[in-house]
Design an enzyme around this catalytic site. Structure first.
Site, PDB file in Angstrom:
ATOM      1  N   LYS A  45      -9.934  13.153   8.014  1.00 44.35           N
ATOM      2  CA  LYS A  45      -9.428  12.827   9.351  1.00 44.35           C
ATOM      3  C   LYS A  45      -9.385  14.070  10.234  1.00 44.35           C
ATOM      4  CE  LYS A  45      -6.251   9.088   7.973  1.00 44.35           C
ATOM      5  NZ  LYS A  45      -6.858   8.025   8.773  1.00 44.35           N
ATOM      6  N   ASP A  69       1.875   6.723   5.266  1.00 45.06           N
ATOM      7  CA  ASP A  69       0.872   5.729   4.874  1.00 45.06           C
ATOM      8  C   ASP A  69       1.275   4.950   3.615  1.00 45.06           C
ATOM      9  OD1 ASP A  69      -1.474   4.465   5.600  1.00 45.06           O
ATOM     10  OD2 ASP A  69      -2.765   5.797   4.437  1.00 45.06           O
ATOM     11  N   ASP A  74     -11.967   7.151   3.894  1.00 47.53           N
ATOM     12  CA  ASP A  74     -10.736   6.967   4.670  1.00 47.53           C
ATOM     13  C   ASP A  74     -10.333   5.484   4.730  1.00 47.53           C
ATOM     14  OD1 ASP A  74      -8.554   7.690   6.163  1.00 47.53           O
ATOM     15  OD2 ASP A  74      -9.664   7.955   8.048  1.00 47.53           O
ATOM     16  N   GLU A  95      -9.229   3.730   2.407  1.00 45.67           N
ATOM     17  CA  GLU A  95      -8.747   3.787   1.020  1.00 45.67           C
ATOM     18  C   GLU A  95      -7.679   2.742   0.717  1.00 45.67           C
ATOM     19  OE1 GLU A  95      -7.455   5.439   3.404  1.00 45.67           O
ATOM     20  OE2 GLU A  95      -5.331   5.141   3.006  1.00 45.67           O
ATOM     21  N   LYS A 137       0.861  -1.194   0.000  1.00 42.31           N
ATOM     22  CA  LYS A 137       0.000   0.000   0.000  1.00 42.31           C
ATOM     23  C   LYS A 137       0.889   1.232   0.000  1.00 42.31           C
ATOM     24  CE  LYS A 137      -3.007   2.770   3.071  1.00 42.31           C
ATOM     25  NZ  LYS A 137      -3.847   2.821   4.297  1.00 42.31           N
ATOM     26  N   ARG A 156      -7.461  -0.415   1.372  1.00 41.13           N
ATOM     27  CA  ARG A 156      -7.992  -1.675   0.830  1.00 41.13           C
ATOM     28  C   ARG A 156      -8.447  -1.502  -0.616  1.00 41.13           C
ATOM     29  NH1 ARG A 156     -12.296  -1.858   5.638  1.00 41.13           N
ATOM     30  NH2 ARG A 156     -10.585  -0.675   6.539  1.00 41.13           N
ATOM     31  N   ASP A 169      -2.477  10.387   3.410  1.00 41.99           N
ATOM     32  CA  ASP A 169      -3.868   9.989   3.629  1.00 41.99           C
ATOM     33  C   ASP A 169      -4.578  11.035   4.483  1.00 41.99           C
ATOM     34  OD1 ASP A 169      -6.271   8.728   3.991  1.00 41.99           O
ATOM     35  OD2 ASP A 169      -5.496   7.159   5.335  1.00 41.99           O
TER      36      ASP A 169
HETATM   37  N1  BES Z   1      -3.942   4.848   6.961  1.00 42.34           N
HETATM   38  C1  BES Z   1      -5.037   4.598   7.832  1.00 42.34           C
HETATM   39  C2  BES Z   1      -4.675   3.646   8.982  1.00 42.34           C
HETATM   40  C3  BES Z   1      -3.636   4.141   9.947  1.00 42.34           C
HETATM   41  C4  BES Z   1      -3.994   4.805  11.090  1.00 42.34           C
HETATM   42  C5  BES Z   1      -2.299   3.875   9.724  1.00 42.34           C
HETATM   43  C6  BES Z   1      -3.032   5.223  11.989  1.00 42.34           C
HETATM   44  C7  BES Z   1      -1.334   4.301  10.611  1.00 42.34           C
HETATM   45  C8  BES Z   1      -1.701   4.974  11.753  1.00 42.34           C
HETATM   46  C9  BES Z   1      -6.179   3.972   7.049  1.00 42.34           C
HETATM   47  O1  BES Z   1      -6.280   4.378   5.726  1.00 42.34           O
HETATM   48  C10 BES Z   1      -7.443   4.384   7.713  1.00 42.34           C
HETATM   49  O2  BES Z   1      -7.717   5.546   7.734  1.00 42.34           O
HETATM   50  N2  BES Z   1      -8.162   3.419   8.236  1.00 42.34           N
HETATM   51  C11 BES Z   1      -9.386   3.677   8.890  1.00 42.34           C
HETATM   52  C12 BES Z   1     -10.394   2.659   8.424  1.00 42.34           C
HETATM   53  C13 BES Z   1     -11.816   2.960   8.805  1.00 42.34           C
HETATM   54  C14 BES Z   1     -12.288   4.208   8.110  1.00 42.34           C
HETATM   55  C15 BES Z   1     -12.667   1.793   8.422  1.00 42.34           C
HETATM   56  C16 BES Z   1      -9.137   3.567  10.397  1.00 42.34           C
HETATM   57  O3  BES Z   1      -8.307   2.755  10.805  1.00 42.34           O
HETATM   58  O4  BES Z   1      -9.752   4.322  11.132  1.00 42.34           O
HETATM   59 ZN    ZN Z   2      -4.557   4.982   4.824  1.00 40.32          ZN
HETATM   60 MN    MN Z   3      -7.381   6.153   5.481  1.00 41.84          MN
END
Ligand code: BES
Ligand code: ZN
Ligand code: MN
Length: 493
Positions: free
Chosen positions: A271, A282, A341, A343, A259, A345, A264
């Site tokens: 966010k 990210d 968010d 994204e 990824k 996946r 992000d």
């Molecule tokens: N890049 C983030 C996950 C992340 C969070 C990585 C903190 C490193 C540190 C990912 O894209 C994300 O935002 N995931 C969301 C998913 C949710 C919206 C289903 C999350 O983990 O809140």
């Molecule tokens: Zn992300």
């Molecule tokens: Mn995200």
């Protein structure tokens, strides 16, 4: 100018430098070649160590200044009995570098004469020196008290020639880890998808075959899932394919997929501001895959491997993908974008499908800073491991222990898979808080068919962990040493 570190080896007899370092085990006097160096001081070991309360415990140091030969430091290495795991040598190298840096020494002789100090063990120590020495300070204006002089370390060992070979081999992997750290530390204004792809292209110097796919080609392939993430950004997506052909012609490759979200923001599901700057990391999965390809090519690994990274920026804009939008992945699966968010996946869906479809790999392992939920579950200690194949999972767990980049296996099951069904499309990209890392993994599994596959959720381990013996930087380069170990231990020869 950044401080340079050089490491070389020599025989015991040649040990002489302004600073000499020898080791002593707990409750013991320096042994072997260290004993000879100690006796040249003319000091009585019992009296000297007792007066400084030096017991030889790990981390203890006995500093002798003003001897004829210059400065001598005796480092404690703890109890001598028992087998020491290889990664303890890496840690020992890390703490050694910290001692040398604190001593502000420029030229150092380190004498390592003990049972267990094999060429492979010394190579780990040398790796620890380099990993701990790493700094990302290219944007800092130099301060007057910065150590200006470079550090030259000579390791005095039993078999310098064999040790040199082992160090060169291990160095290739260190280079991979440091490349991954650099990519992660680099801010997103400097490292966008195009710039990242250019960095990957530099691996062609080492014999890696690098292809860079642009949006028109991705469109043609039907990658509506990956492309929808990039559509809100001014900066176009890239898919990079890196091939290392060190194995037999026609042998199915090992595949690694990363990824690479260069930043992000969350997109329209934006966010909160707190810590958002960390989302420059990210692309940690893509960085690890690139670093791994660097490592394999650098040490000319006798194996065929392919690295595929999906590079995008997730931004909100008038052209950004919206919650509720339905996109079609390369596999034909339709996806309802519930949360922009989630994204990562979406990027991996197309990168995974493309990789297994084109390369028919022996296995496919993806790395991704995928979910905040994996940090809730495992903190910064273990990365989450999800797999459809027990043999691959166990090999990964073992490699993680050896490399000290630890994994913890999490479940997959039809009951979790059911949760990602969508009201309007085949699947949805976000479900809700319960089992957030698992439902993300179930989403990925929809794009792998029957290939042995593992997903490493490295959101907690790619960056932001506390400093360790082998890393004083924000980013870790997690995954490079782990996967190099996996390849080395199970897939070569
Ligand atoms: N890049 C983030 C996950 C992340 C969070 C990585 C903190 C490193 C540190 C990912 O894209 C994300 O935002 N995931 C969301 C998913 C949710 C919206 C289903 C999350 O983990 O809140
Ligand atoms: Zn992300
Ligand atoms: Mn995200």
């Amino acid at each position: 100018m950044p401080q340079k570190l050089s490491i070389q080896t020599a025989a015991f007899a040649a040990a002489s430098a302004p600073l000499t370092i020898i080791y002593a085990a707990e409750g013991e006097a320096p042994a072997g070649a260290g004993a000879a160096i100690w006796s040249a001081t003319g000091l009585d070991w019992q009296a000297a160590s007792a007066s400084a309360a030096f017991k030889g415990k790990q981390g203890q140091a006995l500093d002798i200044i003003g001897q004829g030969a210059g400065r001598l430091i005796v480092l404690g290495k703890g109890k001598s009995e028992g087998d020491v795991p290889l990664n303890a040598w890496t840690d020992r190298g890390g703490s050694l570098l910290a001692k040398i840096a604190a001593a502000r020494a420029e030229s150092v002789a380190v004498v390592i004469d003990e049972a267990g100090a094999t060429p492979a063990a010394i190579a780990e120590l040398a790796a620890g020196l380099r990993l701990r020495h790493y700094k990302f300070d290219k944007y800092k204006t130099a301060r007057p008290d910065d150590p200006a002089a470079d550090i030259a370390i000579t390791l005095h060992v039993a078999d310098p020639a064999a040790t040199d070979t082992a160090i060169a081999d291990r160095d290739a992997v260190v280079e991979g880890t440091l490349l991954a750290r650099n990519l992660i530390n680099e801010p997103a204004n400097v490292l966008g998808p195009v710039e990242f792809a250019a960095k990957a292209a530099e691996l062609s110097d080492l014999g890696v075959d690098v292809e860079i796919l642009e949006p028109a080609q991705l469109e043609k392939l039907g990658m509506g899932s990956l492309l929808c993430v990039a559509q809100g950004s001014e900066r176009p997506a890239r898919l990079v394919v890196m091939q290392w052909r060190g194995g037999d012609v026609g042998d199915a490759p090992l595949a690694f997929v990363g990824k690479g979200v260069v930043f992000d923001t969350g997109g329209i599901s934006i966010k909160p501001a707190a810590n958002m700057e960390e989302m420059k990391g990210d692309m940690g999965g893509a960085a690890a895959v690139t670093g791994l390809m660097r490592a394999l090519a650098g040490r000319k690994a006798p194996v065929n491997a392919v690295g595929v990274i999906g590079l995008v920026e997730n931004m909100p804009s008038g052209n950004a993908v919206r919650p509720g939008d339905i996109v079609k992945a390369m596999s034909g699966t339709t996806i309802e974008v519930i949360n922009t968010d989630a994204e990562g996946r979406l990027v991996l869906a197309d990168a995974l499908w493309y990789t297994q479809d084109r390369f028919k790999p022996r296995f496919m392992i993806n790395l991704a800073t995928l979910t905040g939920a994996i940090i809730v579950a495992l903190g910064h200690e273990h990365a989450g491991l999800f797999s459809n194949n027990d043999e691959l999972a166990i090999r990964l767990l073992n490699a993680g222990i050896t490399a000290n980049e630890k994994l913890w296996r999490m479940p997959l099951s039809p009951a979790y898979d059911k949760l990602i069904e969508s009201k309007f499309a085949d699947i949805r990209n976000s479900v809700g808080r319960p089992a957030g890392s698992i439902t993300a993994a179930q989403f990925l599994q929809r794009f792998v068919n029957n290939v042995p596959w593992a997903h490493l959720d490295i959101a907690g381990t790619a960056f932001g962990a506390a400093a360790t013996e082998t890393n004083a930087s924000w980013s870790a380069g997690f995954g490079v040493a782990l996967l190099d170990r996996l390849v080395r231990d199970y897939y070569e020869g």
